[in-house]
Design a protein around this motif. Structure first.
Motif, PDB file in Angstrom:
ATOM      1  N   ASN A   1      15.805  14.745   5.788  1.00  8.96           N
ATOM      2  CA  ASN A   1      15.773  13.198   6.097  1.00  8.96           C
ATOM      3  C   ASN A   1      14.508  12.549   5.623  1.00  8.96           C
ATOM      4  O   ASN A   1      14.383  11.351   5.276  1.00  8.96           O
ATOM      5  N   GLY A   2      13.537  13.530   5.390  1.00  5.85           N
ATOM      6  CA  GLY A   2      12.266  12.720   4.760  1.00  5.85           C
ATOM      7  C   GLY A   2      11.131  13.862   4.852  1.00  5.85           C
ATOM      8  O   GLY A   2      11.350  15.118   5.044  1.00  5.85           O
ATOM      9  N   VAL A   3      10.117  13.155   4.835  1.00  3.30           N
ATOM     10  CA  VAL A   3       8.838  14.108   4.984  1.00  3.30           C
ATOM     11  C   VAL A   3       8.243  13.760   6.373  1.00  3.30           C
ATOM     12  O   VAL A   3       8.165  12.768   6.892  1.00  3.30           O
TER      13      VAL A   3
ATOM     14  N   ILE B   1       1.862   5.957   9.205  1.00  4.65           N
ATOM     15  CA  ILE B   1       1.227   6.459   8.143  1.00  4.65           C
ATOM     16  C   ILE B   1       0.301   5.309   7.349  1.00  4.65           C
ATOM     17  O   ILE B   1      -0.705   5.486   6.687  1.00  4.65           O
ATOM     18  N   GLU B   2       1.136   3.993   7.564  1.00  2.10           N
ATOM     19  CA  GLU B   2       0.435   2.992   6.947  1.00  2.10           C
ATOM     20  C   GLU B   2      -1.218   2.557   7.592  1.00  2.10           C
ATOM     21  O   GLU B   2      -1.793   2.317   6.664  1.00  2.10           O
ATOM     22  N   CYS B   3      -1.159   2.936   9.024  1.00  2.00           N
ATOM     23  CA  CYS B   3      -2.515   2.506   9.480  1.00  2.00           C
ATOM     24  C   CYS B   3      -3.628   3.312   8.977  1.00  2.00           C
ATOM     25  O   CYS B   3      -4.512   3.226   8.568  1.00  2.00           O
ATOM     26  N   SER B   4      -3.065   4.750   8.873  1.00  2.00           N
ATOM     27  CA  SER B   4      -3.902   5.774   8.426  1.00  2.00           C
ATOM     28  C   SER B   4      -4.463   5.254   6.999  1.00  2.00           C
ATOM     29  O   SER B   4      -5.501   5.383   6.654  1.00  2.00           O
ATOM     30  N   ALA B   5      -3.436   5.042   5.975  1.00  2.15           N
ATOM     31  CA  ALA B   5      -3.671   4.676   4.707  1.00  2.15           C
ATOM     32  C   ALA B   5      -4.452   3.445   4.648  1.00  2.15           C
ATOM     33  O   ALA B   5      -5.494   3.483   3.715  1.00  2.15           O
TER      34      ALA B   5
ATOM     35  N   HIS C   1       0.828  -1.223  -0.048  1.00  7.87           N
ATOM     36  CA  HIS C   1       0.145  -0.117  -0.036  1.00  7.87           C
ATOM     37  C   HIS C   1       0.963   1.119  -0.035  1.00  7.87           C
ATOM     38  O   HIS C   1       0.514   2.308   0.479  1.00  7.87           O
ATOM     39  N   ILE C   2       2.033   1.250  -0.428  1.00  9.16           N
ATOM     40  CA  ILE C   2       2.829   2.354  -0.651  1.00  9.16           C
ATOM     41  C   ILE C   2       2.109   3.644  -1.303  1.00  9.16           C
ATOM     42  O   ILE C   2       2.476   4.694  -1.013  1.00  9.16           O
ATOM     43  N   LYS C   3       1.615   3.103  -2.458  1.00 10.38           N
ATOM     44  CA  LYS C   3       1.039   4.216  -3.332  1.00 10.38           C
ATOM     45  C   LYS C   3      -0.029   4.928  -2.509  1.00 10.38           C
ATOM     46  O   LYS C   3      -0.181   6.208  -2.511  1.00 10.38           O
ATOM     47  N   ASP C   4      -1.017   3.913  -1.735  1.00 10.16           N
ATOM     48  CA  ASP C   4      -1.839   4.821  -0.898  1.00 10.16           C
ATOM     49  C   ASP C   4      -1.175   5.852   0.191  1.00 10.16           C
ATOM     50  O   ASP C   4      -1.827   6.897   0.367  1.00 10.16           O
ATOM     51  N   MET C   5      -0.128   5.639   0.640  1.00  7.69           N
ATOM     52  CA  MET C   5       0.517   6.251   1.574  1.00  7.69           C
ATOM     53  C   MET C   5       0.981   7.497   1.038  1.00  7.69           C
ATOM     54  O   MET C   5       0.943   8.454   1.568  1.00  7.69           O
ATOM     55  N   ILE C   6       1.678   7.401  -0.076  1.00  7.38           N
ATOM     56  CA  ILE C   6       2.142   8.431  -0.765  1.00  7.38           C
ATOM     57  C   ILE C   6       1.231   9.476  -1.146  1.00  7.38           C
ATOM     58  O   ILE C   6       1.320  10.752  -0.904  1.00  7.38           O
ATOM     59  N   ASN C   7       0.044   9.031  -1.577  1.00 18.11           N
ATOM     60  CA  ASN C   7      -1.204   9.871  -2.034  1.00 18.11           C
ATOM     61  C   ASN C   7      -1.551  10.711  -0.469  1.00 18.11           C
ATOM     62  O   ASN C   7      -1.940  11.817  -0.792  1.00 18.11           O
ATOM     63  N   LEU C   8      -1.628   9.915   0.397  1.00 21.04           N
ATOM     64  CA  LEU C   8      -2.080  10.646   1.595  1.00 21.04           C
ATOM     65  C   LEU C   8      -0.690  11.658   2.090  1.00 21.04           C
ATOM     66  O   LEU C   8      -1.206  12.848   2.331  1.00 21.04           O
ATOM     67  N   ILE C   9       0.200  11.203   1.928  1.00 21.94           N
ATOM     68  CA  ILE C   9       1.457  12.151   2.188  1.00 21.94           C
ATOM     69  C   ILE C   9       1.361  13.309   1.373  1.00 21.94           C
ATOM     70  O   ILE C   9       1.342  14.766   2.008  1.00 21.94           O
TER      71      ILE C   9
END
Length: 464
Positions: free
Chosen positions: A136-138, A202-206, A114-122
């Motif tokens: 270092n990141g977002v 973020i994974e659980c949110s997504a 579900h990486i794509k879903d997480m990226i969309n959310l971010i």
RNA sequence: GGUGAUGUGGCAGAGCGGUUAUGCGUGAGCCUGCAAAGCUUAUCUAAAGGGGUUCGACUCCCCUCGUCACCUCCA
């Protein structure tokens, strides 16, 4: 049904339209699951069983965190790929889960899928300025979410001053947490901001939003997830949707060993596999629901033993009913059964009080066993009581050993043979048959005028 | 230090402003050729401590003490 909600700190009516949607935070698959995981899973499995047994549809989603520094480090140590390691432990997870008689969840989404879903959310969070890109990141901008701390009842000022986290200069605030961490090493994924891996929260949110929508009925997990995991999930999800996230936050208490939480560093972790080996699924389930779900349970052999004894009473009860063949008149227990069922349901409906529910359950079991001891179980009682007993067993996820009608027939033949030998005082031969019966997993219960029997779950720990 | 819980009989563990929780354990007994299981019955004058409110508190309020968890990854 009412459930204690961690967010509002009060019992809340479980409201739903067509079904109850539950998101349960699953495990990070870098090692075998332990008895503490089992407790949480059993609590939510039992809740789900209770709702379903009362014709309320449930959609249960439980995730696997299969990308995480722990997994990567462990895999490196063992000279294995991260995905190989997580696949292995997902498999053992299901083995444990099946042995514990856990109903399969509706879906077990994996973070890596579900990486794509997480990226969309971010992306959306960045657009809304709830997140920012750093060296270092977002990161999530905690200051942008004014209600931060509402679940764990923490004030951001306290968190800042009491923070033990190493200060990362690239973050705007020490409270900000990672949504995406840059990394050039595998496993990593492309993102609009650079290659890297998602943060844990973020994974659980997504995944919860993807499978259950913006606001679902229950979000569950262990108490230790309240902060920061669930707090952060709320911040992310509500910033993203601008709506209230889960309606009820339900948290299961920890299992402790000698009053202390299990932890790798103390070395007191009991794996599910290990405990099941000695005690079997029914005892473990009884043990895990013996107290209120929100409170801790201390793991001791004595407590497990107590639950083993209780299991034996259940088995006796089941077999007394299952094998009843008398037709003579006997006591009328229909009102007891009705009352037991009502009280049982009432207990579970009031904040899922399994402890109280079990006391009702055992009250009924004891009454039936007591009648059985007087040889008062007839077919009427059996026909009335079995469905109630089976309903409760189903809800509690307990599975007594069953036998087919053919088995019943052949066992009774052996028993009759033994009875005859006993009448003739040929005890040695009678005992031989008893051994033969025992080898089939059957124990005999000698009543005054007849011999009853039951198939007991073999439990290793009992022999010591 | 901050936050949240919690403190019930030998042990585990609920509910409740006034009625036996329940279970385990322990004692005695029933059943039995022996065993196991089961059953019966009894038993322990339970409420961390100190104040209140009340006709009455284990249950409500206040204070003190203790324990645990979270505040870093954690079910």
């Amino acid at each position: 049904m009412k459930i204690s909600d961690t967010l509002t700190n009060q019992k809340k009516e479980l409201e739903f339209s067509d079904k109850v949607r539950i998101y349960l935070c699953g495990v990070t698959v870098y090692d075998q699951s332990h008895i503490g995981h089992a407790r949480t899973i059993i609590v939510f499995d039992t809740l789900r069983r209770f709702l379903e047994a009362n014709d309320i549809p449930v959609e249960l989603i439980q995730n696997f965190t299969d990308v995480d520094d722990k997994i990567i480090n462990r895999a490196k140590e063992q000279g294995e790929s991260a995905s190989g390691l997580s696949t292995k432990y997902i498999q053992t997870y299901f083995e444990d889960s099946d042995r514990l008689n856990i109903k399969r969840a509706t879906n077990y989404p994996k973070a890596t899928e579900h990486i794509k879903d997480m990226i969309n959310l971010i992306e959306e969070l960045v657009t809304k300025e709830s997140a920012y890109v750093s060296k270092n990141g977002v990161y999530f901008r905690v200051s942008k979410f004014s209600e931060y701390g509402k679940l764990s009842k923490k004030k951001t000022e306290d968190l800042e001053s009491g923070s033990r986290v190493e200060i990362d200069e690239s973050k705007e605030s020490p409270l900000d947490f990672a949504l995406w961490k840059f990394s050039d090493t595998q496993p990593n994924w492309e993102s609009p901001w650079g290659n890297g891996r998602p943060g844990w929260h973020i994974e659980c949110s997504a995944m919860s939003i993807k499978y259950l929508g913006k606001n679902f009925e229950i979000h569950g997990g262990g108490r230790d997830l309240i902060f920061p995991h669930h707090e952060n999930e709320i911040a992310q999800s509500e910033s993203f949707t601008s709506e209230q996230f889960a309606k009820i936050w339900m948290h299961a208490g920890m299992i402790t060993i000698n009053g202390e939480k299990m932890s790798k560093s103390i070395g007191n972790v009991k794996s599910i596999n290990h405990v099941l080996e000695s005690w079997g699924p029914n005892v473990v389930r009884l043990f895990c629901i013996s107290g209120h779900y929100s409170k801790p349970i201390d793991y001791t052999e004595d407590l497990l033993k107590e639950n083993l004894i209780r299991l034996r009473q259940i088995e006796t009860c089941y077999y007394e009913l299952r094998l009843a063949d008398k037709t003579e008149e006997s006591d009328d227990i229909s009102s007891l059964l009705k009352e037991s069922r009502e009280k049982f349901d009432a207990a579970l409906n009031d904040d899922f009080n399994t402890s109280l529910g079990l006391s009702v359950f055992f009250n009924m079991v004891k009454t039936i066993n007591s009648l059985a001891s007087d040889e008062k179980i007839n077919k009427t009682i059996s026909e009335q009581a079995l469905p109630v007993l089976e309903y409760m067993l189903e809800v509690l996820g307990l599975k007594v050993q069953t036998v087919s009608d053919d088995e019943i027939k052949s066992i009774f033949e052996l028993i009759n043979k033994r009875e005859k030998l006993r009448d003739e005082k040929k005890f040695e031969e009678a005992d031989k048959i008893r051994d033969q019966i025992a080898s089939l997993g059957i124990s005999l219960i000698d009543h005054k005028n007849k011999t009853l029997w039951m198939k007991k779950e073999a439990i290793k720990a009992e022999k010591q």
